[in-house]
Motif scaffolding. Structure first.
Motif, PDB file in Angstrom:
ATOM      1  N   ALA A  75      16.118  96.478   8.377  1.00 33.75           N
ATOM      2  CA  ALA A  75      15.848  96.487   7.128  1.00 33.75           C
ATOM      3  C   ALA A  75      14.476  97.052   6.317  1.00 33.75           C
ATOM      4  CB  ALA A  75      14.671  94.683   6.212  1.00 33.75           C
ATOM      5  N   VAL A  76      13.648  96.633   4.860  1.00 36.11           N
ATOM      6  CA  VAL A  76      12.858  97.952   4.762  1.00 36.11           C
ATOM      7  C   VAL A  76      11.906  96.387   4.680  1.00 36.11           C
ATOM      8  CG1 VAL A  76      11.491  98.608   3.499  1.00 36.11           C
ATOM      9  CG2 VAL A  76      13.758  99.147   3.639  1.00 36.11           C
ATOM     10  N   TYR A  77      11.207  97.422   6.146  1.00 41.73           N
ATOM     11  CA  TYR A  77       9.492  96.290   6.449  1.00 41.73           C
ATOM     12  C   TYR A  77       8.599  96.691   5.528  1.00 41.73           C
ATOM     13  CZ  TYR A  77      12.230  94.505  10.231  1.00 41.73           C
ATOM     14  OH  TYR A  77      13.303  93.892  10.826  1.00 41.73           O
ATOM     15  N   TYR A  78       7.919  95.056   4.588  1.00 41.10           N
ATOM     16  CA  TYR A  78       6.756  95.256   4.331  1.00 41.10           C
ATOM     17  C   TYR A  78       5.374  94.601   4.789  1.00 41.10           C
ATOM     18  CZ  TYR A  78       9.889  96.790   0.408  1.00 41.10           C
ATOM     19  OH  TYR A  78      10.809  97.240  -0.108  1.00 41.10           O
TER      20      TYR A  78
ATOM     21  N   SER B 208       3.558 102.429   8.399  1.00 44.45           N
ATOM     22  CA  SER B 208       4.183 103.365   9.982  1.00 44.45           C
ATOM     23  C   SER B 208       5.050 102.859  10.670  1.00 44.45           C
ATOM     24  CB  SER B 208       3.575 104.227   9.886  1.00 44.45           C
ATOM     25  OG  SER B 208       1.893 103.904  10.896  1.00 44.45           O
ATOM     26  N   GLY B 209       5.844 103.405  11.462  1.00 53.07           N
ATOM     27  CA  GLY B 209       5.885 103.316  12.680  1.00 53.07           C
ATOM     28  C   GLY B 209       7.672 103.159  12.583  1.00 53.07           C
ATOM     29  N   GLY B 210       8.298 103.290  11.410  1.00 49.01           N
ATOM     30  CA  GLY B 210      10.039 102.187  10.938  1.00 49.01           C
ATOM     31  C   GLY B 210      10.657 103.797  11.950  1.00 49.01           C
ATOM     32  N   GLY B 211      11.828 103.501  12.130  1.00 50.37           N
ATOM     33  CA  GLY B 211      12.681 104.429  12.287  1.00 50.37           C
ATOM     34  C   GLY B 211      13.803 103.736  13.207  1.00 50.37           C
TER      35      GLY B 211
ATOM     36  N   TYR C  71      -0.839  92.342  -2.096  1.00 48.76           N
ATOM     37  CA  TYR C  71      -0.853  93.298  -2.536  1.00 48.76           C
ATOM     38  C   TYR C  71       0.120  93.237  -1.764  1.00 48.76           C
ATOM     39  CZ  TYR C  71      -5.642  93.830  -4.858  1.00 48.76           C
ATOM     40  OH  TYR C  71      -6.815  92.686  -5.512  1.00 48.76           O
ATOM     41  N   TRP C  72       1.095  94.698  -1.616  1.00 44.51           N
ATOM     42  CA  TRP C  72       1.930  95.210  -0.653  1.00 44.51           C
ATOM     43  C   TRP C  72       2.075  96.858  -0.432  1.00 44.51           C
ATOM     44  CZ3 TRP C  72       5.395  90.788   0.926  1.00 44.51           C
ATOM     45  CH2 TRP C  72       5.400  89.930  -0.120  1.00 44.51           C
ATOM     46  N   GLY C  73       2.691  97.130   0.519  1.00 40.83           N
ATOM     47  CA  GLY C  73       2.242  98.978   1.097  1.00 40.83           C
ATOM     48  C   GLY C  73       4.512  98.807  -0.006  1.00 40.83           C
ATOM     49  N   LYS C  74       4.357  99.850   0.646  1.00 43.06           N
ATOM     50  CA  LYS C  74       5.420 101.141   0.076  1.00 43.06           C
ATOM     51  C   LYS C  74       6.627 100.170   1.230  1.00 43.06           C
ATOM     52  CE  LYS C  74       3.704 104.282  -2.496  1.00 43.06           C
ATOM     53  NZ  LYS C  74       3.322 105.009  -2.640  1.00 43.06           N
ATOM     54  N   GLY C  75       6.382 100.375   2.615  1.00 45.77           N
ATOM     55  CA  GLY C  75       7.502  99.800   2.932  1.00 45.77           C
ATOM     56  C   GLY C  75       7.773 101.153   3.671  1.00 45.77           C
ATOM     57  N   THR C  76       8.437 100.723   5.213  1.00 46.15           N
ATOM     58  CA  THR C  76       8.661 101.412   6.182  1.00 46.15           C
ATOM     59  C   THR C  76      10.885 100.981   6.633  1.00 46.15           C
ATOM     60  OG1 THR C  76       8.070 102.398   7.909  1.00 46.15           O
ATOM     61  CG2 THR C  76       7.533 100.473   8.597  1.00 46.15           C
ATOM     62  N   LEU C  77      11.240 102.154   6.323  1.00 46.62           N
ATOM     63  CA  LEU C  77      13.079 101.824   7.174  1.00 46.62           C
ATOM     64  C   LEU C  77      12.797 101.292   8.896  1.00 46.62           C
ATOM     65  CD1 LEU C  77      15.586 101.158   5.804  1.00 46.62           C
ATOM     66  CD2 LEU C  77      15.650 103.392   6.168  1.00 46.62           C
ATOM     67  N   VAL C  78      13.782 100.226   8.743  1.00 46.12           N
ATOM     68  CA  VAL C  78      13.716 100.528  10.635  1.00 46.12           C
ATOM     69  C   VAL C  78      15.373 100.039  10.002  1.00 46.12           C
ATOM     70  CG1 VAL C  78      13.668  98.379  12.146  1.00 46.12           C
ATOM     71  CG2 VAL C  78      12.320  98.881  11.477  1.00 46.12           C
ATOM     72  N   THR C  79      15.863 101.090  10.787  1.00 43.08           N
ATOM     73  CA  THR C  79      17.363 100.910  11.690  1.00 43.08           C
ATOM     74  C   THR C  79      17.647 100.837  12.558  1.00 43.08           C
ATOM     75  OG1 THR C  79      17.853 102.393   9.551  1.00 43.08           O
ATOM     76  CG2 THR C  79      19.461 102.103  11.176  1.00 43.08           C
ATOM     77  N   VAL C  80      18.699  99.469  13.427  1.00 38.69           N
ATOM     78  CA  VAL C  80      19.427  99.167  13.950  1.00 38.69           C
ATOM     79  C   VAL C  80      20.728  99.133  14.246  1.00 38.69           C
ATOM     80  CG1 VAL C  80      18.867  97.301  16.432  1.00 38.69           C
ATOM     81  CG2 VAL C  80      17.134  97.255  14.355  1.00 38.69           C
TER      82      VAL C  80
END
Length: 114
Positions: free
Chosen positions: A89-92, A7-10, A103-112
């Motif tokens: 990027a998508v951060y995993y 969580s925490g992307g944006g 193991y991997w999460g589904k990712g959260t998108l960070v856009t700068v």
């Protein structure tokens, strides 16, 4: 079965900050080396940072990103400062233990972007 939820992307402007979180469940958190990876559009997934007995960072994020973990909360964090458009990027989140699968999460998108 290990589960990882990021969580925490944006969207953030260049020079801004974000903190990503990854909640771990399903096993003993302290046994795992935790990491953050990212995948930008059209590029391969790359290492950002890992934390086990010590920390390890990609050269591109050294001095700007900080990885940390909270054993009580079973959570790993990635504090990202001085963000650049190339950090988009998508951060995993990942969990690794010798002799076991990763193991991997589904990712959260960070856009700068401005």
């Amino acid at each position: 079965q290990v589960q990882l939820v990021e969580s925490g992307g944006g969207l953030v402007q260049p020079g801004g900050s974000l903190r990503l979180s990854c909640a771990f469940s399903g096993s003993i958190f302290s046994l795992f080396v935790m990491g953050w990876y990212r995948q930008a559009p059209g590029k391969e997934r790359e290492l950002v940072a890992t934390i086990g007995g010590n920390t390890n960072y990609a050269d591109s994020v050294k001095g700007r990103f900080t990885i940390s973990r909270d054993g009580a909360k079973k959570t790993v964090y990635l504090q990202m400062n001085s963000l650049k458009p190339e950090d988009t990027a998508v951060y995993y989140c990942s969990a690794h233990r010798s002799g076991a699968r990763d193991y991997w999460g589904k990712g959260t998108l960070v856009t700068v972007s401005s």
